[in-house]
Design a protein around this motif. Structure first.
Motif, PDB file in Angstrom:
ATOM      1  N   LYS A  87       0.855  -1.181   0.000  1.00 11.20           N
ATOM      2  CA  LYS A  87       0.000   0.000   0.000  1.00 11.20           C
ATOM      3  C   LYS A  87       0.893   1.234   0.000  1.00 11.20           C
ATOM      4  O   LYS A  87       1.730   1.400   0.887  1.00 11.20           O
ATOM      5  CB  LYS A  87      -0.894   0.003   1.242  1.00 11.20           C
ATOM      6  N   VAL A  88       0.737   2.095  -1.002  1.00 10.56           N
ATOM      7  CA  VAL A  88       1.505   3.332  -1.049  1.00 10.56           C
ATOM      8  C   VAL A  88       0.889   4.293  -0.043  1.00 10.56           C
ATOM      9  O   VAL A  88      -0.280   4.644  -0.141  1.00 10.56           O
ATOM     10  CB  VAL A  88       1.504   3.934  -2.470  1.00 10.56           C
ATOM     11  N   MET A  89       1.674   4.699   0.946  1.00 12.50           N
ATOM     12  CA  MET A  89       1.177   5.580   1.992  1.00 12.50           C
ATOM     13  C   MET A  89       1.311   7.043   1.595  1.00 12.50           C
ATOM     14  O   MET A  89       0.414   7.841   1.849  1.00 12.50           O
ATOM     15  CB  MET A  89       1.932   5.317   3.299  1.00 12.50           C
ATOM     16  N   ASN A  90       2.441   7.409   0.973  1.00 21.40           N
ATOM     17  CA  ASN A  90       2.672   8.792   0.608  1.00 21.40           C
ATOM     18  C   ASN A  90       3.776   8.844  -0.443  1.00 21.40           C
ATOM     19  O   ASN A  90       4.613   7.952  -0.502  1.00 21.40           O
ATOM     20  CB  ASN A  90       3.080   9.610   1.840  1.00 21.40           C
ATOM     21  N   ALA A  91       3.783   9.908  -1.244  1.00 22.25           N
ATOM     22  CA  ALA A  91       4.832  10.122  -2.238  1.00 22.25           C
ATOM     23  C   ALA A  91       5.189  11.603  -2.242  1.00 22.25           C
ATOM     24  O   ALA A  91       4.311  12.458  -2.208  1.00 22.25           O
ATOM     25  CB  ALA A  91       4.367   9.678  -3.619  1.00 22.25           C
ATOM     26  N   LEU A  92       6.476  11.892  -2.276  1.00 25.80           N
ATOM     27  CA  LEU A  92       6.958  13.267  -2.268  1.00 25.80           C
ATOM     28  C   LEU A  92       7.852  13.467  -3.483  1.00 25.80           C
ATOM     29  O   LEU A  92       8.918  12.854  -3.570  1.00 25.80           O
ATOM     30  CB  LEU A  92       7.742  13.548  -0.977  1.00 25.80           C
ATOM     31  N   PRO A  93       7.426  14.304  -4.444  1.00 26.13           N
ATOM     32  CA  PRO A  93       8.285  14.540  -5.613  1.00 26.13           C
ATOM     33  C   PRO A  93       9.479  15.409  -5.230  1.00 26.13           C
ATOM     34  O   PRO A  93       9.339  16.426  -4.560  1.00 26.13           O
ATOM     35  CB  PRO A  93       7.356  15.247  -6.598  1.00 26.13           C
ATOM     36  N   LEU A  94      10.662  15.000  -5.653  1.00 25.04           N
ATOM     37  CA  LEU A  94      11.881  15.771  -5.401  1.00 25.04           C
ATOM     38  C   LEU A  94      12.345  16.508  -6.642  1.00 25.04           C
ATOM     39  O   LEU A  94      13.097  17.467  -6.545  1.00 25.04           O
ATOM     40  CB  LEU A  94      13.003  14.850  -4.911  1.00 25.04           C
ATOM     41  N   GLY A  95      11.933  16.052  -7.779  1.00 23.08           N
ATOM     42  CA  GLY A  95      12.310  16.647  -9.054  1.00 23.08           C
ATOM     43  C   GLY A  95      11.391  16.126 -10.124  1.00 23.08           C
ATOM     44  O   GLY A  95      10.389  15.463  -9.837  1.00 23.08           O
ATOM     45  N   PRO A  96      11.702  16.392 -11.387  1.00 18.16           N
ATOM     46  CA  PRO A  96      10.806  15.938 -12.458  1.00 18.16           C
ATOM     47  C   PRO A  96      10.684  14.415 -12.547  1.00 18.16           C
ATOM     48  O   PRO A  96       9.653  13.905 -12.945  1.00 18.16           O
ATOM     49  CB  PRO A  96      11.411  16.497 -13.735  1.00 18.16           C
ATOM     50  N   GLN A  97      11.741  13.691 -12.154  1.00 20.86           N
ATOM     51  CA  GLN A  97      11.687  12.233 -12.266  1.00 20.86           C
ATOM     52  C   GLN A  97      12.125  11.518 -10.993  1.00 20.86           C
ATOM     53  O   GLN A  97      12.335  10.313 -11.005  1.00 20.86           O
ATOM     54  CB  GLN A  97      12.554  11.766 -13.435  1.00 20.86           C
ATOM     55  N   GLN A  98      12.269  12.235  -9.901  1.00 13.67           N
ATOM     56  CA  GLN A  98      12.687  11.629  -8.639  1.00 13.67           C
ATOM     57  C   GLN A  98      11.600  11.817  -7.594  1.00 13.67           C
ATOM     58  O   GLN A  98      11.001  12.882  -7.492  1.00 13.67           O
ATOM     59  CB  GLN A  98      13.990  12.264  -8.115  1.00 13.67           C
ATOM     60  N   ARG A  99      11.369  10.748  -6.801  1.00 14.83           N
ATOM     61  CA  ARG A  99      10.362  10.793  -5.739  1.00 14.83           C
ATOM     62  C   ARG A  99      10.857   9.997  -4.541  1.00 14.83           C
ATOM     63  O   ARG A  99      11.633   9.065  -4.682  1.00 14.83           O
ATOM     64  CB  ARG A  99       9.043  10.169  -6.212  1.00 14.83           C
ATOM     65  N   VAL A 100      10.369  10.377  -3.370  1.00 21.42           N
ATOM     66  CA  VAL A 100      10.520   9.562  -2.164  1.00 21.42           C
ATOM     67  C   VAL A 100       9.135   9.018  -1.861  1.00 21.42           C
ATOM     68  O   VAL A 100       8.158   9.769  -1.773  1.00 21.42           O
ATOM     69  CB  VAL A 100      11.047  10.389  -0.978  1.00 21.42           C
TER      70      VAL A 100
END
Length: 122
Positions: free
Chosen positions: A41-54
């Protein structure tokens, strides 16, 4: 012109029939329609750049739940951190804290430790 279109239409119909038969046959195979492996289950996503995420992902259910913090880039996925989740964490979290994401989740996990040992700083 009809001589050229008729084989193409026949081939298209044959492909549709084969796809329909494969779909019906797949439902009757054992373990094909069931999910295998742990639940994700994806809890959260944080974009860091155009193609990078945490991304934070919950793996498993019940007592075996684990939260993975993943770094996602076009070149691959890297595990950044792993922590066990308490059984009641998602049930007792208020709706306003769910919107805040990872920061609120981290604060919620740190609060019980601070309450157990209030004089640890001094």
């Amino acid at each position: 012109m009809l001589q050229n279109a008729l084989p193409a239409v026949g081939l298209l119909l044959a492909m549709m029939v084969v796809a329909w038969l494969l779909q019906r046959w797949r439902r009757h195979l054992p373990n094909m329609s069931r999910q295998t492996g742990p639940s994700l289950k994806v809890m959260n996503a944080l974009p860091l750049g155009p193609q990078q995420r945490v991304v934070t992902v919950q793996v498993g259910e019940g007592q075996d739940r684990v939260c993975l913090v993943l770094g996602v880039t076009p070149g691959g996925i890297s595990s950044l951190h792993q922590m066990p989740l308490p059984a009641e964490s998602l049930v007792t979290m208020p709706a306003d804290h769910q919107a805040e994401g990872f920061k609120a989740r981290l604060n919620q996990l740190l609060q019980p430790q601070q309450q157990e040992n209030p004089h640890a700083q001094g």
